[in-house]
Design a protein around this motif. Sequence first.
Motif, PDB file in Angstrom:
ATOM      1  N   TRP A 149       0.816  -1.113  -0.067  1.00 58.12           N
ATOM      2  CA  TRP A 149      -0.010  -0.111  -0.032  1.00 58.12           C
ATOM      3  C   TRP A 149       0.875   1.221  -0.035  1.00 58.12           C
ATOM      4  O   TRP A 149       0.637   2.224  -0.924  1.00 58.12           O
ATOM      5  CB  TRP A 149      -0.996  -0.005   1.198  1.00 58.12           C
ATOM      6  CG  TRP A 149      -1.902  -1.048   1.115  1.00 58.12           C
ATOM      7  CD1 TRP A 149      -2.206  -1.864   0.192  1.00 58.12           C
ATOM      8  CD2 TRP A 149      -2.815  -1.317   2.267  1.00 58.12           C
ATOM      9  NE1 TRP A 149      -3.300  -2.681   0.614  1.00 58.12           N
ATOM     10  CE2 TRP A 149      -3.631  -2.330   1.802  1.00 58.12           C
ATOM     11  CE3 TRP A 149      -3.099  -0.640   3.561  1.00 58.12           C
ATOM     12  CZ2 TRP A 149      -4.746  -2.728   2.420  1.00 58.12           C
ATOM     13  CZ3 TRP A 149      -4.178  -1.343   4.475  1.00 58.12           C
ATOM     14  CH2 TRP A 149      -4.855  -2.338   3.911  1.00 58.12           C
ATOM     15  N   LEU A 239      -6.981  -1.817  -2.736  1.00 58.19           N
ATOM     16  CA  LEU A 239      -6.191  -2.009  -1.636  1.00 58.19           C
ATOM     17  C   LEU A 239      -6.543  -3.769  -1.458  1.00 58.19           C
ATOM     18  O   LEU A 239      -5.448  -4.258  -0.979  1.00 58.19           O
ATOM     19  CB  LEU A 239      -6.645  -1.475  -0.350  1.00 58.19           C
ATOM     20  CG  LEU A 239      -6.318   0.140  -0.263  1.00 58.19           C
ATOM     21  CD1 LEU A 239      -6.847   0.669   1.196  1.00 58.19           C
ATOM     22  CD2 LEU A 239      -4.853   0.510  -0.317  1.00 58.19           C
ATOM     23  N   HIS A 265      -5.602   2.639  -5.684  1.00 59.47           N
ATOM     24  CA  HIS A 265      -6.501   3.096  -4.816  1.00 59.47           C
ATOM     25  C   HIS A 265      -6.361   4.695  -4.749  1.00 59.47           C
ATOM     26  O   HIS A 265      -7.282   5.479  -4.318  1.00 59.47           O
ATOM     27  CB  HIS A 265      -5.894   2.576  -3.348  1.00 59.47           C
ATOM     28  CG  HIS A 265      -6.639   3.111  -2.134  1.00 59.47           C
ATOM     29  ND1 HIS A 265      -7.893   3.016  -1.938  1.00 59.47           N
ATOM     30  CD2 HIS A 265      -6.361   3.946  -1.017  1.00 59.47           C
ATOM     31  CE1 HIS A 265      -8.387   3.306  -0.771  1.00 59.47           C
ATOM     32  NE2 HIS A 265      -7.313   3.893  -0.407  1.00 59.47           N
TER      33      HIS A 265
END
Length: 285
Positions: A149, A239, A265
């Motif tokens: 992420w 995600l 994202h």
Amino acid sequence: MRPPRDVRPPVARVLRAAASGGRTVHLVHPGALAASVYQGLADALPAGAGLTVLDLGSVPEYAEAALTGGRAATTVEDLSAVLLTAMGPHEGPYTLVGWSFGGVLALSMTGQLPADQLPERLVLLDSIAPTEEYQQPDEALEPDLLLRWFAMYLGAKRGRPVPVPAGRLAGLGVDEGLTVVLDAGIAAGALLPDTPLPGLRKLYDTYVDGLLRNNRLTAPHCPAPAPLPLTLVKAEGSLIPGDPTLGWQPLAPHGLTTRTAPGDHYTMLDRPDALSVLAPLLAPA
């Protein structure tokens, strides 16, 4: 001696005002990226529609938690009340939108509104549902997930994608994984060749504290089902790529519509091809 002046921007930031009687899109933004990331979306909306960002970064008890270990002295319900106050009364139709953790707040806001003041549309942008499946303890957020992420976030923040090969981060600790992200960022031109690893670690720690803050706010939260149909727009590089509804089905008794937008994202918020999906969905002509 005067107290220091609060220089935070207002919670409600009008990026484009709606024409008289036109639709306003109120978008709950949890930070990470600057609220100005939505300017392209505001410009892409149909004629007469407006966009106001409800920026959690301007709520001190929320924003400062990302700098002090990720523990916020507030709740989802209290934050929702702050956002509703900032949104204020409205005329004409409106759409309520939440990106990422902002989707949790957007749903909570509808639970505090009387039926005659509900939005016409409730849209979630790559938002993970606050359901038991995803209300996980901090230790469930493993380094390889957080590092993946973070690489997405770093690419969006620097304006250049930072691709990390699938599986490259599996089983690595934070320091080893950050070395992989650092090398990928330099190769992509997102980081300078002399970027020090400790500096990248500091940015990573702040990023993770923001995620932990959101996770800790969500953990005790008991969401009510949505009082209107939900629309989920999932990023191609979401995600959680393996869950097509990101857990929202149990909270959507009036129906759940899913769409996909190009980008990941973060980049789904300003990529022109993603905006061509989002703009007509948020403010139909």
